[in-house]
Design a protein around this motif. Structure first.
Motif, PDB file in Angstrom:
ATOM      1  N   LEU A  15       0.829  -1.207   0.000  1.00 47.24           N
ATOM      2  CA  LEU A  15       0.000   0.000   0.000  1.00 47.24           C
ATOM      3  C   LEU A  15       0.866   1.260   0.000  1.00 47.24           C
ATOM      4  O   LEU A  15       0.629   2.185  -0.763  1.00 47.24           O
ATOM      5  N   PHE A  76      -7.800 -11.745 -16.389  1.00 52.64           N
ATOM      6  CA  PHE A  76      -6.513 -11.835 -15.703  1.00 52.64           C
ATOM      7  C   PHE A  76      -6.276 -13.321 -15.454  1.00 52.64           C
ATOM      8  O   PHE A  76      -7.211 -14.041 -15.088  1.00 52.64           O
ATOM      9  N   TRP A 100       1.145 -16.304  -3.298  1.00 50.88           N
ATOM     10  CA  TRP A 100       2.094 -15.815  -2.295  1.00 50.88           C
ATOM     11  C   TRP A 100       2.613 -16.938  -1.393  1.00 50.88           C
ATOM     12  O   TRP A 100       3.274 -16.677  -0.391  1.00 50.88           O
ATOM     13  N   HIS A 147       5.630 -14.209 -11.922  1.00 49.89           N
ATOM     14  CA  HIS A 147       5.078 -13.588 -10.707  1.00 49.89           C
ATOM     15  C   HIS A 147       6.206 -13.369  -9.697  1.00 49.89           C
ATOM     16  O   HIS A 147       7.386 -13.520 -10.030  1.00 49.89           O
ATOM     17  N   HIS A 148       5.845 -12.971  -8.459  1.00 55.19           N
ATOM     18  CA  HIS A 148       6.882 -12.678  -7.448  1.00 55.19           C
ATOM     19  C   HIS A 148       7.824 -13.870  -7.237  1.00 55.19           C
ATOM     20  O   HIS A 148       8.969 -13.695  -6.848  1.00 55.19           O
ATOM     21  N   TRP A 248       1.644  -5.459 -17.589  1.00 53.63           N
ATOM     22  CA  TRP A 248       0.979  -5.214 -16.306  1.00 53.63           C
ATOM     23  C   TRP A 248       2.042  -5.487 -15.230  1.00 53.63           C
ATOM     24  O   TRP A 248       2.233  -6.626 -14.800  1.00 53.63           O
ATOM     25  N   ARG A 281       1.971   0.465 -12.239  1.00 47.63           N
ATOM     26  CA  ARG A 281       2.799  -0.204 -11.240  1.00 47.63           C
ATOM     27  C   ARG A 281       4.241  -0.362 -11.713  1.00 47.63           C
ATOM     28  O   ARG A 281       5.037  -1.014 -11.047  1.00 47.63           O
ATOM     29  N   CYS A 308      -8.785  -4.537 -11.077  1.00 50.68           N
ATOM     30  CA  CYS A 308      -8.609  -5.982 -11.189  1.00 50.68           C
ATOM     31  C   CYS A 308      -9.243  -6.636  -9.972  1.00 50.68           C
ATOM     32  O   CYS A 308      -9.259  -6.051  -8.885  1.00 50.68           O
TER      33      CYS A 308
HETATM   34  C1  JFZ Z   1      -0.304  -7.816  -6.293  1.00 49.92           C
HETATM   35  C2  JFZ Z   1       0.340  -9.161  -6.148  1.00 49.92           C
HETATM   36  O1  JFZ Z   1       1.117  -9.163  -4.977  1.00 49.92           O
HETATM   37  C3  JFZ Z   1      -0.724 -10.214  -6.085  1.00 49.92           C
HETATM   38  O2  JFZ Z   1      -0.129 -11.477  -5.952  1.00 49.92           O
HETATM   39  C4  JFZ Z   1      -1.529 -10.186  -7.361  1.00 49.92           C
HETATM   40  O3  JFZ Z   1      -0.714 -10.487  -8.477  1.00 49.92           O
HETATM   41  C5  JFZ Z   1      -2.150  -8.811  -7.516  1.00 49.92           C
HETATM   42  C6  JFZ Z   1      -2.882  -8.641  -8.820  1.00 49.92           C
HETATM   43  O4  JFZ Z   1      -1.182  -7.795  -7.394  1.00 49.92           O
HETATM   44  O5  JFZ Z   1      -0.863  -7.558  -5.041  1.00 49.92           O
HETATM   45  C7  JFZ Z   1      -1.089  -6.376  -4.476  1.00 49.92           C
HETATM   46  C8  JFZ Z   1      -0.849  -5.198  -5.069  1.00 49.92           C
HETATM   47  C9  JFZ Z   1      -1.272  -4.028  -4.429  1.00 49.92           C
HETATM   48  C10 JFZ Z   1      -1.916  -4.090  -3.201  1.00 49.92           C
HETATM   49  C11 JFZ Z   1      -2.163  -5.298  -2.607  1.00 49.92           C
HETATM   50  C12 JFZ Z   1      -1.745  -6.436  -3.244  1.00 49.92           C
HETATM   51  N1  JFZ Z   1      -2.361  -2.954  -2.574  1.00 49.92           N
HETATM   52  O6  JFZ Z   1      -2.302  -1.859  -3.167  1.00 49.92           O
HETATM   53  O7  JFZ Z   1      -2.897  -3.029  -1.472  1.00 49.92           O
END
Ligand code: JFZ
Length: 474
Positions: A15, A76, A100, A147-148, A248, A281, A308
């Motif tokens: 955040l 997605f 995660w 991904h991560h 993205w 992002r 999303c």
């Molecule tokens: C991210 C990724 O960590 C998650 O695994 C997934 O791919 C998602 C679409 O994007 O997650 C987030 C990104 C932003 C916030 C929370 C999770 N946020 O702004 O609170």
């Protein structure tokens, strides 16, 4: 307990990174550049970095957003090694979201890497996935290329930690999806995480041989430029081999990712293909659109944006999560996005066998059925002319037409449309041959409705009006 705390920490970190960014981009007015360089030229063998194709100094909105703005609804897809454990580790439920799990179940590299040997998606069928998206009325797909967790879901020369090299399947799903998209008229787009829990250029938040926590990572001393180069190699592949229409990005809250990197990466992509759309992002105020996550801003956001959302409570497949949103809820979300001027990117989490779970397919097809009848109110439509929420539902518009998506059918059988414009014709979008009676009244124009809602999810009324809508302020 400990798990929860660390997950919460991750979300707070996320955040902290994102809020200023979303604010930053919404404040900026869109500007359009008309590129003379054709997309095919961008994809030719001409060296990346060619001066003539370089991005001008401007920060954002340089891509032609045309197809994306008209599309309104996309799929997605979160699919990767994490689909193998599917939310279960050592026999216990790991905290969501499923993708995660390496962080949330504190899985050491060696054990996580071994999942590749079990990843054998024999039931994967690219044409079928794209067909599901198409029948859902979706116009683009965005799939996790990495991904991560750092696992590449495509054939890349930059690492052996990829689906072709490291799994018994040895196939390239992104190549097959890209081709299927081209044949079926769907735009192929890719998700890419900047944070990487596998890369040796990044250090986990709490390294440990037995109980690591990865999020948020930071660059190993001096390794930022090397990692940027690694990303550029992979993005180059995604552009030239798979013809991705959009990046993205995500995971930009990793420590050490800064404005210089965002700018370099943004310029790099633009230098190869200036038509590619990039989400915000990528970080530091760069990017073409903002990405609110899991919520829909009440009256939309000023610039281009896309919400999303998951259908249950996870992005990557979790075997035990059956908390599905109803198709009616999903239809309402789509309408709300479009009425606020945004897109809706709805997620599916395929299994490790390569199958999109049936409860997801069922809901997508129901949305698609609704769109078959009511798509004119969604595709190519613009945001509601009304500032305040409407008591009966939502509004969208096109030149000469105002669409009212009625989600709460009024007992009074009368809609009050708070505008000055006279209505030249009113009908149900589902049946243009039955004309609805209208009148001018206190509070605006009145539309008289049949006693019962023709559609249980949302019934769309189309009003023909001359000139731009003049809302009555209330
Ligand atoms: C991210 C990724 O960590 C998650 O695994 C997934 O791919 C998602 C679409 O994007 O997650 C987030 C990104 C932003 C916030 C929370 C999770 N946020 O702004 O609170």
């Amino acid at each position: 307990m400990l798990n929860r705390r660390l997950v919460a920490f991750g979300i707070v970190a996320a955040l902290a990174g994102l809020v200023p960014l979303i604010n930053g981009i919404s404040a900026a007015a869109p500007q359009t550049h008309h590129w003379v360089v054709a997309r095919s030229v961008g994809l030719s063998t001409s060296a990346p970095g060619n001066k003539q194709m370089r991005e001008p100094a401007g920060k954002m909105h340089t891509a032609d957003m045309g197809w994306w703005r008209k599309a309104r609804f996309g799929m997605f897809i979160h699919w990767g090694l994490y689909s193998v454990p599917a939310g279960v580790w050592n026999g216990k439920h790991a905290p969501e979201p499923g993708e995660w799990i390496k962080n949330n179940a504190h899985i050491p590299n060696k054990q996580y890497n071994a999942l590749a040997k079990k990843f054998d998606p024999v039931d994967f069928n690219a044409n079928q996935w794209v067909k599901i998206a198409r029948h859902a009325g979706m116009k683009y797909i965005v799939i996790t290329s990495k991904h991560h967790d750092g696992f590449s879901m495509f054939h890349t020369k930059a690492t052996n930690f990829n689906i072709v090299k490291a799994t018994p399947w040895h196939k390239d799903p992104l190549a097959m999806l890209s081709a299927a998209c081209r044949h079926q008229g769907i735009k192929f787009c890719t998700y890419y995480s900047i944070m990487d829990w596998h890369s040796r250029d990044q250090v986990p938040a709490h390294p440990s041989a037995t109980y690591p926590t990865y999020n948020p990572t930071h660059f190993a001393p001096g390794r930022g430029p090397a990692y940027l180069h690694y990303m550029e190699r992979q993005l180059h592949e995604l552009i030239t081999q798979y013809h991705t229409h959009l990046f993205w990005f995500d995971g930009q809250w990793m420590h050490g990712w800064n404005k210089t990197y965002s700018h370099k990466l943004y310029s790099y992509i633009r230098s190869i293909d200036p038509t590619i759309i990039i989400n915000a992002r990528i970080g530091s105020g760069y990017g073409d659109y903002s990405t609110p996550e899991q919520h829909i801003p009440a009256q939309g956001l000023p610039g281009p944006w896309e919400t999303c959302m998951t259908i249950n409570n996870t992005w990557g497949y979790v075997s035990w999560d059956h908390d599905w949103k109803s198709s009616t809820t999903l239809i309402h979300h789509l309408i709300q996005c479009v009425s606020g001027g945004g897109n809706f990117l709805l997620n599916v989490g395929p299994t490790a066998k390569g199958v999109i779970p049936k409860p997801e397919v069922d809901r997508l097809l129901a949305v698609g059925q609704w769109l078959k009848v009511n798509g004119d109110a969604i595709y190519g439509s613009h945001r509601s002319p009304f500032k305040a929420a409407l008591p009966f539902g939502y509004a969208t518009q096109k030149r000469g037409k105002l669409f009212l998506e009625v989600t709460k059918w009024p007992k009074s059988r009368t809609l009050v449309v708070p505008m000055r414009n006279q209505i030249t014709k009113a009908s149900l979008l589902a049946n243009p041959y039955i004309t609805l009676q209208t009148a001018s009244g206190a509070g605006g124009q009145l539309v008289y409705l049949p006693p019962t809602a023709p559609d249980q999810s949302a019934s769309v009324i189309v009003l023909h009006v001359a000139g731009p809508i003049h809302p009555l302020q209330h």
